[in-house]
Scaffold this motif. Structure first.
Motif, PDB file in Angstrom:
ATOM      1  N   GLU A  13       0.846  -1.188   0.000  1.00  0.00           N
ATOM      2  CA  GLU A  13       0.000   0.000   0.000  1.00  0.00           C
ATOM      3  C   GLU A  13       0.883   1.240   0.000  1.00  0.00           C
ATOM      4  OE1 GLU A  13      -3.274   1.406   2.854  1.00  0.00           O
ATOM      5  OE2 GLU A  13      -3.559  -0.750   2.650  1.00  0.00           O
ATOM      6  N   LYS A  16       0.049   6.909   2.952  1.00  0.00           N
ATOM      7  CA  LYS A  16      -0.980   7.933   2.827  1.00  0.00           C
ATOM      8  C   LYS A  16      -0.395   9.282   3.224  1.00  0.00           C
ATOM      9  CE  LYS A  16      -4.288   4.524   4.246  1.00  0.00           C
ATOM     10  NZ  LYS A  16      -4.732   3.854   5.422  1.00  0.00           N
ATOM     11  N   GLU A  17      -0.680  10.296   2.422  1.00  0.00           N
ATOM     12  CA  GLU A  17      -0.268  11.650   2.776  1.00  0.00           C
ATOM     13  C   GLU A  17      -1.312  12.205   3.742  1.00  0.00           C
ATOM     14  OE1 GLU A  17       0.504  16.074   0.894  1.00  0.00           O
ATOM     15  OE2 GLU A  17       0.103  14.405  -0.460  1.00  0.00           O
ATOM     16  N   TYR A  77      -6.757  11.849   5.177  1.00  0.00           N
ATOM     17  CA  TYR A  77      -6.108  11.574   3.897  1.00  0.00           C
ATOM     18  C   TYR A  77      -7.181  11.502   2.818  1.00  0.00           C
ATOM     19  CZ  TYR A  77      -7.458   6.662   4.563  1.00  0.00           C
ATOM     20  OH  TYR A  77      -8.167   5.507   4.758  1.00  0.00           O
ATOM     21  N   ASN A  78      -6.744  11.605   1.559  1.00  0.00           N
ATOM     22  CA  ASN A  78      -7.639  11.559   0.397  1.00  0.00           C
ATOM     23  C   ASN A  78      -7.366  10.291  -0.395  1.00  0.00           C
ATOM     24  OD1 ASN A  78      -6.804  14.703   0.606  1.00  0.00           O
ATOM     25  ND2 ASN A  78      -8.938  14.466   0.015  1.00  0.00           N
ATOM     26  N   PRO A  79      -8.176   9.235  -0.216  1.00  0.00           N
ATOM     27  CA  PRO A  79      -7.934   8.029  -1.008  1.00  0.00           C
ATOM     28  C   PRO A  79      -8.309   8.214  -2.480  1.00  0.00           C
ATOM     29  CG  PRO A  79      -9.904   7.751   0.334  1.00  0.00           C
ATOM     30  CD  PRO A  79      -9.281   9.066   0.721  1.00  0.00           C
TER      31      PRO A  79
END
Length: 96
Positions: A13, A16-17, A77-79
């Motif tokens: 994976e 995540k930012e 976060y923005n998936p």
């Protein structure tokens, strides 16, 4: 004869930012597990998952303990574009 394929490792994976926003709670949606926050971006809907840590003061609280007009700090976060998922929510409103 049994056909054995090559095993592939699952794709790792991507990290995540994690971003942060400050705002005021405009809506709490218990059924959909989300909150709406008014911030510099306008109105933002943020999904709250089972993994989201919600705190107030020195303790952890549940989603249903967040009230309208509470001041919050949300790490998210923005998936995908337009979708926001909370990693943590800090309710900075004084203890109730």
């Amino acid at each position: 004869m049994i056909n054995v394929g090559h095993c592939q490792k699952p794709a790792a994976e991507e990290p995540k930012e994690i971003k942060r926003l400050f705002g005021t709670v405009a809506k709490v949606e218990f059924v959909m597990s989300s909150i709406m926050v008014i911030c510099d971006f306008g109105y933002v809907n943020i999904d709250v998952t089972d993994a989201t840590v919600i705190t107030r003061g020195s303790g952890q609280i549940a989603l249903d303990e967040i009230d309208l007009e509470d001041s919050v700090i949300v790490h998210y976060y923005n998936p995908e574009p337009g979708k926001y998922v909370a990693v943590s929510i800090r309710d900075s409103t004084t203890e109730k």
